[in-house]
Scaffold this motif. Structure first.
Motif, PDB file in Angstrom:
ATOM      1  N   THR A 108      92.752  33.095  57.573  1.00  0.00           N
ATOM      2  CA  THR A 108      91.556  33.179  56.485  1.00  0.00           C
ATOM      3  C   THR A 108      90.405  33.979  57.298  1.00  0.00           C
ATOM      4  O   THR A 108      89.690  33.610  58.046  1.00  0.00           O
ATOM      5  N   PRO A 109      89.859  35.181  56.635  1.00  0.00           N
ATOM      6  CA  PRO A 109      88.725  35.702  57.093  1.00  0.00           C
ATOM      7  C   PRO A 109      87.605  35.174  57.010  1.00  0.00           C
ATOM      8  O   PRO A 109      87.404  34.444  55.929  1.00  0.00           O
ATOM      9  N   LEU A 110      86.863  35.096  57.950  1.00  0.00           N
ATOM     10  CA  LEU A 110      85.431  34.139  57.732  1.00  0.00           C
ATOM     11  C   LEU A 110      84.499  34.953  56.943  1.00  0.00           C
ATOM     12  O   LEU A 110      84.317  36.203  57.335  1.00  0.00           O
ATOM     13  N   THR A 111      83.989  34.812  55.966  1.00  0.00           N
ATOM     14  CA  THR A 111      82.939  35.335  55.023  1.00  0.00           C
ATOM     15  C   THR A 111      81.894  34.440  54.566  1.00  0.00           C
ATOM     16  O   THR A 111      81.874  33.360  54.224  1.00  0.00           O
ATOM     17  N   GLY A 112      80.652  35.035  54.548  1.00  0.00           N
ATOM     18  CA  GLY A 112      79.459  34.286  54.108  1.00  0.00           C
ATOM     19  C   GLY A 112      78.414  34.525  54.861  1.00  0.00           C
ATOM     20  O   GLY A 112      78.232  35.333  55.941  1.00  0.00           O
ATOM     21  N   GLU A 113      77.366  33.586  54.908  1.00  0.00           N
ATOM     22  CA  GLU A 113      76.153  33.415  55.643  1.00  0.00           C
ATOM     23  C   GLU A 113      76.011  32.342  56.678  1.00  0.00           C
ATOM     24  O   GLU A 113      76.261  30.900  55.934  1.00  0.00           O
ATOM     25  N   ILE A 114      75.574  32.291  57.782  1.00  0.00           N
ATOM     26  CA  ILE A 114      75.050  31.081  58.502  1.00  0.00           C
ATOM     27  C   ILE A 114      73.827  31.336  59.195  1.00  0.00           C
ATOM     28  O   ILE A 114      73.345  32.495  59.160  1.00  0.00           O
ATOM     29  N   THR A 115      73.056  30.365  59.747  1.00  0.00           N
ATOM     30  CA  THR A 115      71.898  30.665  60.392  1.00  0.00           C
ATOM     31  C   THR A 115      72.069  29.989  61.959  1.00  0.00           C
ATOM     32  O   THR A 115      72.478  28.900  62.017  1.00  0.00           O
ATOM     33  N   VAL A 116      71.446  30.658  62.712  1.00  0.00           N
ATOM     34  CA  VAL A 116      71.111  30.403  64.207  1.00  0.00           C
ATOM     35  C   VAL A 116      69.758  29.961  64.330  1.00  0.00           C
ATOM     36  O   VAL A 116      68.980  30.617  63.950  1.00  0.00           O
ATOM     37  N   ARG A 117      69.487  28.972  65.179  1.00  0.00           N
ATOM     38  CA  ARG A 117      68.221  28.573  65.499  1.00  0.00           C
ATOM     39  C   ARG A 117      67.736  28.731  66.908  1.00  0.00           C
ATOM     40  O   ARG A 117      68.499  29.618  67.528  1.00  0.00           O
ATOM     41  N   GLY A 118      66.970  28.047  67.564  1.00  0.00           N
ATOM     42  CA  GLY A 118      66.708  28.445  68.767  1.00  0.00           C
ATOM     43  C   GLY A 118      67.887  28.425  70.106  1.00  0.00           C
ATOM     44  O   GLY A 118      68.706  27.662  69.661  1.00  0.00           O
ATOM     45  N   ALA A 119      67.475  29.068  70.952  1.00  0.00           N
ATOM     46  CA  ALA A 119      68.378  29.156  71.990  1.00  0.00           C
ATOM     47  C   ALA A 119      68.673  27.917  73.079  1.00  0.00           C
ATOM     48  O   ALA A 119      67.538  27.435  73.445  1.00  0.00           O
ATOM     49  N   VAL A 174      74.661  36.571  60.087  1.00  0.00           N
ATOM     50  CA  VAL A 174      73.928  35.702  61.027  1.00  0.00           C
ATOM     51  C   VAL A 174      72.541  35.626  60.642  1.00  0.00           C
ATOM     52  O   VAL A 174      71.701  36.483  61.822  1.00  0.00           O
ATOM     53  N   ARG A 175      72.095  34.784  59.990  1.00  0.00           N
ATOM     54  CA  ARG A 175      70.584  34.880  59.736  1.00  0.00           C
ATOM     55  C   ARG A 175      70.032  34.096  60.988  1.00  0.00           C
ATOM     56  O   ARG A 175      70.299  33.119  61.666  1.00  0.00           O
ATOM     57  N   GLY A 176      68.903  34.800  61.433  1.00  0.00           N
ATOM     58  CA  GLY A 176      68.135  34.338  62.579  1.00  0.00           C
ATOM     59  C   GLY A 176      68.207  35.386  63.869  1.00  0.00           C
ATOM     60  O   GLY A 176      67.637  35.400  64.917  1.00  0.00           O
ATOM     61  N   ALA A 177      69.556  35.828  63.830  1.00  0.00           N
ATOM     62  CA  ALA A 177      69.756  36.864  65.113  1.00  0.00           C
ATOM     63  C   ALA A 177      68.871  37.962  65.153  1.00  0.00           C
ATOM     64  O   ALA A 177      68.636  38.449  64.391  1.00  0.00           O
ATOM     65  N   THR A 178      68.654  38.277  66.317  1.00  0.00           N
ATOM     66  CA  THR A 178      67.797  39.431  66.440  1.00  0.00           C
ATOM     67  C   THR A 178      68.263  40.532  67.464  1.00  0.00           C
ATOM     68  O   THR A 178      68.783  40.343  68.362  1.00  0.00           O
ATOM     69  N   ARG A 222      69.059  43.629  60.173  1.00  0.00           N
ATOM     70  CA  ARG A 222      68.042  43.610  59.118  1.00  0.00           C
ATOM     71  C   ARG A 222      66.864  42.669  59.637  1.00  0.00           C
ATOM     72  O   ARG A 222      67.214  42.157  60.945  1.00  0.00           O
ATOM     73  N   ASP A 223      65.972  42.563  59.031  1.00  0.00           N
ATOM     74  CA  ASP A 223      64.612  41.904  59.391  1.00  0.00           C
ATOM     75  C   ASP A 223      64.838  40.503  59.845  1.00  0.00           C
ATOM     76  O   ASP A 223      64.462  39.618  60.552  1.00  0.00           O
ATOM     77  N   ASP A 224      65.811  39.730  58.843  1.00  0.00           N
ATOM     78  CA  ASP A 224      65.996  38.588  58.999  1.00  0.00           C
ATOM     79  C   ASP A 224      67.475  37.936  59.636  1.00  0.00           C
ATOM     80  O   ASP A 224      67.695  36.685  59.465  1.00  0.00           O
ATOM     81  N   GLY A 225      68.165  38.971  60.255  1.00  0.00           N
ATOM     82  CA  GLY A 225      69.377  38.593  60.984  1.00  0.00           C
ATOM     83  C   GLY A 225      70.421  39.940  61.020  1.00  0.00           C
ATOM     84  O   GLY A 225      69.702  40.971  60.905  1.00  0.00           O
ATOM     85  N   ILE A 226      71.398  39.634  61.543  1.00  0.00           N
ATOM     86  CA  ILE A 226      72.322  40.745  61.652  1.00  0.00           C
ATOM     87  C   ILE A 226      73.654  40.415  60.840  1.00  0.00           C
ATOM     88  O   ILE A 226      74.355  39.305  61.011  1.00  0.00           O
ATOM     89  N   ARG A 227      74.105  41.342  60.179  1.00  0.00           N
ATOM     90  CA  ARG A 227      75.579  41.143  59.450  1.00  0.00           C
ATOM     91  C   ARG A 227      76.661  41.758  60.562  1.00  0.00           C
ATOM     92  O   ARG A 227      76.341  42.815  61.006  1.00  0.00           O
ATOM     93  N   PHE A 228      77.741  41.012  60.798  1.00  0.00           N
ATOM     94  CA  PHE A 228      78.709  41.492  61.518  1.00  0.00           C
ATOM     95  C   PHE A 228      79.981  41.774  60.871  1.00  0.00           C
ATOM     96  O   PHE A 228      80.323  40.699  59.989  1.00  0.00           O
TER      97      PHE A 228
END
Length: 439
Positions: free
Chosen positions: A11-22, A257-261, A282-288
């Motif tokens: 199943t292809p992974l589709t949608g949005e997730i958030t990454v926080r601090g390293a 990936v919300r939070g990715a820079t 994007r300003d708030d993350g990166i779409r892959f």
């Protein structure tokens, strides 16, 4: 071993997730709070096992730790720092190598420190000799015993000159945490300059440290008598962001990936594009996402920053099993990081590992009998399997393979993944993965 994750692949992974601090920064910033005379506040902190381990170790030493998990804010008050019992340190630190970095701050605050037997992922030797040699250079007395290592500095630490044989991240962190309150000036040559190191330097500067970084990997630290607490927001976890990017690619998915820079991921993004992946910053993350068509084979060599990060290598190798042609991967950071490929071969991947340095210049592991180069032949369909997680990054890579494989896999030992990936099961659900925890 009784608890495992059942993963139905395909199943292809589709949608949005958030990454926080390293993960590789947050734990070090937590240790740095020991150096301050007042409280610190760290934001964008993930809820992962490594943060809990460091928090427990800090509490053992008298630090008040309050983690607001929902908001990701961590409060640390070191006003009442004290020595901890050896048995307690050993009990809490068994799965982590972080106690070695407590030494410098504890020597400044208490004049002594203790290191139990160290755990961590089994991806190479990762000796602590660099750390002990550094502490000795600062004037510490190191006493190795059967139960661990006792370190004392009754006269305090004194600045010194250090040149690392390899730009080790851990050794650079050790030097920084030891030098900022040492008497005089410390000069560190051949230092690591990873983004997580830069963020740690920013934290220490906020506390009152005087640190300069030259373009030739030389760091100079002028010791100060006193440091205060800090307020800081952690940089995003570029390793986790790259892991989810590879997962999107290998499953033919589309993940924001919300939070990715971008700045910390430029090297990864170049490689991701060469393989055939697409991304939108994007300003708030990166779409892959996988744009369709064949993925392309590449020649890849890991290296210290600004090179291709070793922790990006394992997830990307899974994607390369689905690329057309022969890919060559030369690992130059850890000598034993291809052990995870055995499980991939069991799932149908065609991967051969070699002792020779392939695809680039000779590295420090050449002619030393380490299997540190890999040739990946694709595209090969992956089949479901029973998998035992070997280490943090390899384990997540196995999970990615299970998500792409035909059939239902069982992934054992998933608690290891919790060390560095916040709520990864919840994120799988958010991306429509068919995965469930089973007893």
């Amino acid at each position: 071993m009784s608890e495992f994750l059942t993963v139905e692949g395909g199943t292809p992974l589709t949608g949005e997730i958030t990454v926080r601090g390293a993960k590789n920064f947050v734990s070090k910033a937590m240790v740095a709070s020991l150096l301050g005379e007042t409280a610190s506040e760290l934001s964008n902190v993930p809820v992962i096992r490594d943060v809990d381990v460091v928090a427990d170790l800090l509490r053992l030493h008298g630090v008040t730790v309050d983690h607001e998990r929902a908001s990701g804010v961590l409060h640390l008050d070191p006003s009442d720092v004290e020595s901890a019992h050896v048995a307690d340190i050993d009990a809490y630190a068994g799965s982590s190598r972080i106690p070695i970095l407590f030494c410098g701050p504890l020597l400044h605050r208490l004049g002594e420190a203790f290191i139990p037997d160290l755990g961590g992922c089994r991806i190479g030797d990762r000796p602590i000799d660099y750390h002990l040699d550094i502490l000795r250079r600062f004037g510490a007395v190191v006493d190795k015993t059967a139960g661990g290592i006792h370190i004392k500095a009754p006269a305090g630490l004194t600045g010194t000159k250090i040149e690392l044989p390899y730009p080790s991240v851990g050794a650079t962190e050790q030097t920084l945490l030891s030098a900022v309150r040492a008497r005089g000036v410390t000069e560190l040559r051949n230092a690591a300059i990873e983004p997580e190191i830069t963020d740690l330097i920013a934290v220490l500067q906020k506390m009152g440290a005087i640190i300069s970084v030259d373009t030739d990997r030389t760091i100079r630290i002028e010791g100060v008598d006193r440091l205060e607490g800090y307020r800081h927001t952690s940089l995003a976890d570029r390793i986790e962001a790259g892991s989810w990017a590879s997962a999107a690619l290998v499953t033919g998915g589309d993940v924001f990936v919300r939070g990715a820079t971008q700045p910390e991921m430029m090297t990864f993004l170049n490689t991701f594009r060469k393989v055939g992946g697409a991304f939108d910053i994007r300003d708030d993350g990166i779409r892959f996402w996988h744009p369709g068509g064949d993925l392309q084979s590449i020649v890849l060599e890991t290296d210290v920053h600004p090179g291709f990060m070793t922790d990006w290598q394992q997830p990307l190798v899974v994607a390369l099993t689905q690329a057309k042609g022969l890919s060559i991967v030369h690992e130059t950071v850890y000598e034993n990081r291809f052990g995870f490929t055995e499980a991939l071969r069991g799932m149908g991947a065609t991967i051969q590992v070699y002792r020779e340095c392939l695809g680039g210049l000779d590295c420090r592991f050449g002619r030393r009998n380490f299997l540190h180069s890999a040739v990946v032949s694709g595209r090969t369909p992956l089949r479901a399997a029973d998998i035992v997680v070997p280490d943090l990054r390899g384990g997540f890579s196995h999970l990615i393979a299970a998500l792409a494989a035909e059939g239902t896999s069982r992934v054992h030992g998933i608690s290891i993944i919790n060390r560095g990936y916040e709520d990864f099961q919840g994120k799988l659900e958010a991306l429509s993965a068919r995965a469930a925890l089973t007893n």
